[in-house]
Design a protein around this motif. Structure first.
Motif, PDB file in Angstrom:
ATOM      1  N   MET A  53       0.827  -1.211   0.000  1.00  0.00           N
ATOM      2  CA  MET A  53       0.000   0.000   0.000  1.00  0.00           C
ATOM      3  C   MET A  53       0.859   1.257   0.000  1.00  0.00           C
ATOM      4  N   SER A  54       2.160   1.095  -0.074  1.00  0.00           N
ATOM      5  CA  SER A  54       3.035   2.267  -0.109  1.00  0.00           C
ATOM      6  C   SER A  54       3.874   2.232  -1.382  1.00  0.00           C
ATOM      7  N   GLY A  55       4.469   3.324  -1.690  1.00  0.00           N
ATOM      8  CA  GLY A  55       5.307   3.412  -2.880  1.00  0.00           C
ATOM      9  C   GLY A  55       4.659   4.282  -3.938  1.00  0.00           C
ATOM     10  N   GLU A  56       5.399   4.487  -5.003  1.00  0.00           N
ATOM     11  CA  GLU A  56       4.931   5.376  -6.068  1.00  0.00           C
ATOM     12  C   GLU A  56       3.709   4.818  -6.796  1.00  0.00           C
ATOM     13  N   VAL A  60      -2.116  -1.544  -3.496  1.00  0.00           N
ATOM     14  CA  VAL A  60      -3.198  -1.613  -2.520  1.00  0.00           C
ATOM     15  C   VAL A  60      -3.526  -0.197  -2.056  1.00  0.00           C
ATOM     16  N   GLN A  61      -4.797   0.150  -2.118  1.00  0.00           N
ATOM     17  CA  GLN A  61      -5.244   1.466  -1.680  1.00  0.00           C
ATOM     18  C   GLN A  61      -5.062   1.606  -0.164  1.00  0.00           C
ATOM     19  N   PRO A  62      -4.689   2.802   0.293  1.00  0.00           N
ATOM     20  CA  PRO A  62      -4.450   2.986   1.730  1.00  0.00           C
ATOM     21  C   PRO A  62      -5.643   2.613   2.618  1.00  0.00           C
ATOM     22  N   TRP A  63      -6.864   2.944   2.204  1.00  0.00           N
ATOM     23  CA  TRP A  63      -8.028   2.625   3.029  1.00  0.00           C
ATOM     24  C   TRP A  63      -8.167   1.122   3.225  1.00  0.00           C
ATOM     25  N   TRP A  64      -7.880   0.349   2.180  1.00  0.00           N
ATOM     26  CA  TRP A  64      -7.980  -1.106   2.287  1.00  0.00           C
ATOM     27  C   TRP A  64      -6.805  -1.659   3.091  1.00  0.00           C
ATOM     28  N   GLY A  65      -5.628  -1.133   2.822  1.00  0.00           N
ATOM     29  CA  GLY A  65      -4.448  -1.560   3.570  1.00  0.00           C
ATOM     30  C   GLY A  65      -4.591  -1.282   5.056  1.00  0.00           C
ATOM     31  N   ASN A  66      -5.172  -0.140   5.389  1.00  0.00           N
ATOM     32  CA  ASN A  66      -5.409   0.181   6.802  1.00  0.00           C
ATOM     33  C   ASN A  66      -6.416  -0.776   7.431  1.00  0.00           C
ATOM     34  N   PHE A  67      -7.438  -1.154   6.668  1.00  0.00           N
ATOM     35  CA  PHE A  67      -8.393  -2.155   7.158  1.00  0.00           C
ATOM     36  C   PHE A  67      -7.668  -3.460   7.458  1.00  0.00           C
ATOM     37  N   LEU A  68      -6.809  -3.880   6.533  1.00  0.00           N
ATOM     38  CA  LEU A  68      -6.064  -5.126   6.732  1.00  0.00           C
ATOM     39  C   LEU A  68      -5.146  -5.023   7.952  1.00  0.00           C
ATOM     40  N   LYS A  69      -4.459  -3.903   8.066  1.00  0.00           N
ATOM     41  CA  LYS A  69      -3.495  -3.712   9.155  1.00  0.00           C
ATOM     42  C   LYS A  69      -4.192  -3.591  10.512  1.00  0.00           C
ATOM     43  N   GLU A  70      -5.278  -2.831  10.556  1.00  0.00           N
ATOM     44  CA  GLU A  70      -5.930  -2.541  11.838  1.00  0.00           C
ATOM     45  C   GLU A  70      -6.981  -3.566  12.256  1.00  0.00           C
ATOM     46  N   PHE A  71      -7.530  -4.311  11.287  1.00  0.00           N
ATOM     47  CA  PHE A  71      -8.587  -5.256  11.643  1.00  0.00           C
ATOM     48  C   PHE A  71      -8.228  -6.701  11.284  1.00  0.00           C
ATOM     49  N   ALA A  72      -7.866  -6.933  10.028  1.00  0.00           N
ATOM     50  CA  ALA A  72      -7.641  -8.308   9.584  1.00  0.00           C
ATOM     51  C   ALA A  72      -6.431  -8.946  10.265  1.00  0.00           C
ATOM     52  N   LEU A  73      -5.315  -8.255  10.312  1.00  0.00           N
ATOM     53  CA  LEU A  73      -4.118  -8.835  10.934  1.00  0.00           C
ATOM     54  C   LEU A  73      -4.301  -9.130  12.424  1.00  0.00           C
ATOM     55  N   PRO A  74      -4.903  -8.214  13.206  1.00  0.00           N
ATOM     56  CA  PRO A  74      -5.113  -8.561  14.617  1.00  0.00           C
ATOM     57  C   PRO A  74      -6.082  -9.744  14.809  1.00  0.00           C
ATOM     58  N   HIS A  75      -6.924  -9.982  13.824  1.00  0.00           N
ATOM     59  CA  HIS A  75      -7.896 -11.080  13.909  1.00  0.00           C
ATOM     60  C   HIS A  75      -7.592 -12.173  12.884  1.00  0.00           C
ATOM     61  N   VAL A  76      -6.324 -12.370  12.577  1.00  0.00           N
ATOM     62  CA  VAL A  76      -5.937 -13.306  11.526  1.00  0.00           C
ATOM     63  C   VAL A  76      -6.387 -14.737  11.830  1.00  0.00           C
ATOM     64  N   THR A  77      -6.480 -15.108  13.091  1.00  0.00           N
ATOM     65  CA  THR A  77      -6.928 -16.470  13.410  1.00  0.00           C
ATOM     66  C   THR A  77      -8.369 -16.696  12.960  1.00  0.00           C
ATOM     67  N   VAL A  78      -9.195 -15.658  13.037  1.00  0.00           N
ATOM     68  CA  VAL A  78     -10.575 -15.761  12.546  1.00  0.00           C
ATOM     69  C   VAL A  78     -10.565 -15.865  11.018  1.00  0.00           C
TER      70      VAL A  78
END
Length: 169
Positions: A53-56, A60-78
């Protein structure tokens, strides 16, 4: 005119059944491989998406990447459970032709999630074919268990609605 033809022609329903079986097999196979393998873990995929989600020319769009980082990764077991199970259930639904529209909708949701995460693979193809099935409506599941299940479900819903209305009156 084309959409009407795709939604009503009985020979098209045969073609749509083949398409539905193909997509169902792809989903079933993907889910089964994850469930029966050596332990599916979405963590690497999610970290890769967040990294992209970074680079030129971010994939991955930042809004989606933030969702993955803030929600999906902490709940990866689910997510490690619902991803393969969802893929398996979408496959079963499409192969049997039961709850076909819902199965297609859930499959499309997963395809969009994978594409938003920067993965292409077969997702664009599956997305396009899934949209064809979704847009053709009932003709996509005339040959399948929905032929019997949908009228039964409608009857149950109508009966429950009538019962509820008579109780409130």
């Amino acid at each position: 005119m084309l959409i009407h033809f795709l939604k009503t022609n009985r020979f098209v329903s045969l073609l749509l059944m083949v398409l539905r079986l193909y997509l169902g097999w792809q989903w079933l196979k993907a889910g089964w491989e994850k469930l029966s393998g050596s332990g599916f873990d979405a963590r690497g995929f999610l970290y890769g998406a967040v990294k992209n989600m970074s680079g030129e020319h971010a994939a991955v769009q930042p809004w989606w990447g933030n969702f993955l980082k803030e929600f999906a990764l902490p709940h990866v077991t689910v997510f490690n459970v619902i991803i393969p199970l969802g893929e398996l259930l979408v496959g079963i639904g499409l192969i049997l032709g039961i709850l076909t529209s819902f199965s297609i909708l859930m499959g499309l949701t997963m395809n969009f999630a994978y594409l938003l995460s920067g993965s292409t693979s077969t997702n664009p193809q599956m997305l396009l074919l899934g949209m064809v099935l979704l847009f053709t409506g009932n003709n996509a599941h005339k040959i399948g268990l929905d032929y019997w299940f949908i009228p039964l479900l409608n009857k149950i819903i109508k009966k429950a609605g009538t019962k509820q209305m008579s109780q409130s009156a």
